[in-house]
Design a protein around this motif. Structure first.
Motif, mmCIF file in Angstrom:
data_model
loop_
_atom_site.group_PDB
_atom_site.id
_atom_site.type_symbol
_atom_site.label_atom_id
_atom_site.label_comp_id
_atom_site.label_asym_id
_atom_site.label_seq_id
_atom_site.Cartn_x
_atom_site.Cartn_y
_atom_site.Cartn_z
ATOM 1 N N TRP A 86 0.856 -1.153 -0.030
ATOM 2 C CA TRP A 86 -0.144 0.003 -0.004
ATOM 3 C C TRP A 86 0.805 1.164 0.081
ATOM 4 N N ILE A 87 2.298 1.353 0.600
ATOM 5 C CA ILE A 87 2.901 2.485 0.614
ATOM 6 C C ILE A 87 3.469 2.555 -0.720
ATOM 7 N N VAL A 91 3.066 5.956 -2.698
ATOM 8 C CA VAL A 91 4.166 6.800 -3.125
ATOM 9 C C VAL A 91 4.235 6.983 -4.971
ATOM 10 N N VAL A 92 3.998 5.788 -5.536
ATOM 11 C CA VAL A 92 4.064 5.789 -7.004
ATOM 12 C C VAL A 92 2.760 6.440 -7.453
ATOM 13 N N SER A 93 1.746 6.352 -7.074
ATOM 14 C CA SER A 93 0.452 7.039 -7.515
ATOM 15 C C SER A 93 0.447 8.444 -7.390
ATOM 16 N N ARG A 94 1.064 9.408 -6.405
ATOM 17 C CA ARG A 94 1.573 10.509 -6.221
ATOM 18 C C ARG A 94 2.077 10.992 -7.520
ATOM 19 N N ASP A 95 3.261 10.112 -7.693
ATOM 20 C CA ASP A 95 4.103 10.853 -8.961
ATOM 21 C C ASP A 95 3.391 10.652 -9.982
ATOM 22 N N ILE A 96 2.612 9.658 -10.262
ATOM 23 C CA ILE A 96 2.044 9.424 -11.557
ATOM 24 C C ILE A 96 0.718 10.568 -11.725
ATOM 25 N N ILE A 157 1.681 10.752 5.604
ATOM 26 C CA ILE A 157 1.260 11.959 5.881
ATOM 27 C C ILE A 157 1.516 12.911 4.706
ATOM 28 N N PHE A 158 3.108 12.967 4.568
ATOM 29 C CA PHE A 158 3.703 14.006 3.498
ATOM 30 C C PHE A 158 3.206 13.850 2.103
ATOM 31 N N THR A 159 3.164 12.455 1.905
ATOM 32 C CA THR A 159 2.716 12.145 0.252
ATOM 33 C C THR A 159 1.205 12.595 0.092
ATOM 34 N N LEU A 160 0.327 12.322 1.076
ATOM 35 C CA LEU A 160 -1.194 12.708 0.933
ATOM 36 C C LEU A 160 -1.085 14.301 0.910
ATOM 37 N N SER A 161 -0.345 14.821 1.811
ATOM 38 C CA SER A 161 -0.261 16.246 1.778
ATOM 39 C C SER A 161 0.104 16.956 0.576
ATOM 40 N N SER A 162 1.318 16.466 0.248
ATOM 41 C CA SER A 162 1.945 17.132 -0.911
ATOM 42 C C SER A 162 1.361 16.958 -2.465
ATOM 43 N N VAL A 163 0.439 15.753 -2.455
ATOM 44 C CA VAL A 163 -0.303 15.573 -3.693
ATOM 45 C C VAL A 163 -1.606 16.351 -3.561
ATOM 46 N N SER A 164 -2.171 16.706 -2.530
ATOM 47 C CA SER A 164 -3.277 17.511 -2.364
ATOM 48 C C SER A 164 -2.985 18.816 -2.666
ATOM 49 N N LEU A 165 -1.810 19.270 -2.233
ATOM 50 C CA LEU A 165 -1.293 20.688 -2.420
ATOM 51 C C LEU A 165 -1.051 20.692 -3.890
ATOM 52 N N TYR A 166 -0.343 19.958 -4.644
ATOM 53 C CA TYR A 166 -0.099 20.056 -5.983
ATOM 54 C C TYR A 166 -1.219 20.093 -6.720
ATOM 55 N N LEU A 167 -2.354 19.045 -6.471
ATOM 56 C CA LEU A 167 -3.429 19.021 -7.251
ATOM 57 C C LEU A 167 -4.272 20.401 -6.924
ATOM 58 N N VAL A 168 -4.397 20.745 -6.078
ATOM 59 C CA VAL A 168 -5.212 21.959 -5.743
ATOM 60 C C VAL A 168 -4.586 23.157 -6.515
ATOM 61 N N GLU A 169 -3.206 23.290 -6.381
ATOM 62 C CA GLU A 169 -2.620 24.474 -7.324
ATOM 63 C C GLU A 169 -2.621 24.122 -8.702
#
Length: 180
Positions: A86-87, A91-96, A157-169
């Motif tokens: 799951w990790i 991690v891979v899904s965020r980058d994709i 936490i950081f993966t979910l936070s960072s992808v959320s911030l990138y997608l909002v932006e």
């Protein structure tokens, strides 16, 4: 082609060696090559900043090298069974998702400026620390608990936070497209 870019290309060429070492159960080699890759990342960054050798190519290559290294290590360790799948998926899904957003932006002729946020930098640190801990534990035969759980939590936490911030932006950036 500057020295930092050559070092970054060298780091990219280390990726298949690390993958081979992990899938071949050569964890000491994988850990050593991972350390070399980490040191080379610090050296190329230092040289680029200190001696004003930063370039547009380097700005593209460096994060590409980091992503290639981390995604490959996470996938290899996940397949090997050393970390939960799951990790790896997270991690891979965020980058994709980030790469897909950048491609869509280009297709709409609205390229997005990619500059890492503080959360994204913390995410990279957590991902590197977790991978290093797992590789070290496998290479030297020690139990990583409870640090592995703590780092996995931080990566999550950081993966979910960072992808959320990138997608909002990204959505904010893309919402400025005019309808025709």
């Amino acid at each position: 082609m500057s020295i930092p870019n050559i070092i970054t290309l060298g780091r990219i060429m280390l990726v298949p060696i690390i993958v081979w070492a992990i899938v071949s159960s050569q964890m000491e080699v994988a850990f050593a090559v991972f350390l070399i890759a980490g040191i080379s990342d610090a050296v190329d960054g230092f040289l680029a900043k200190r001696f004003n050798m930063a370039s547009e190519l380097g700005a593209l290559l460096d994060p590409l090298a980091d992503k290639a290294l981390l995604v490959s290590i996470y996938m290899s360790l996940g397949i090997w069974g050393a970390i939960p799948r799951w990790i790896v998926i997270l991690v891979v899904s965020r980058d994709i998702m980030i790469v897909a957003a950048v491609i869509v932006s280009w297709l709409f002729d609205r390229p997005v400026e990619m500059k890492p946020s503080k959360v994204s930098k913390l995410n990279t640190v957590a991902q590197v620390a977790f991978a290093a801990l797992v590789l070290a534990a496998l290479a030297f035969g020690f139990k990583p608990a409870p640090y592995d759980i703590i780092l996995m939590g931080l990566v999550t936490i950081f993966t979910l936070s960072s992808v959320s911030l990138y997608l909002v932006e990204w959505v904010r950036h893309m919402s400025t497209i005019e309808a025709k």
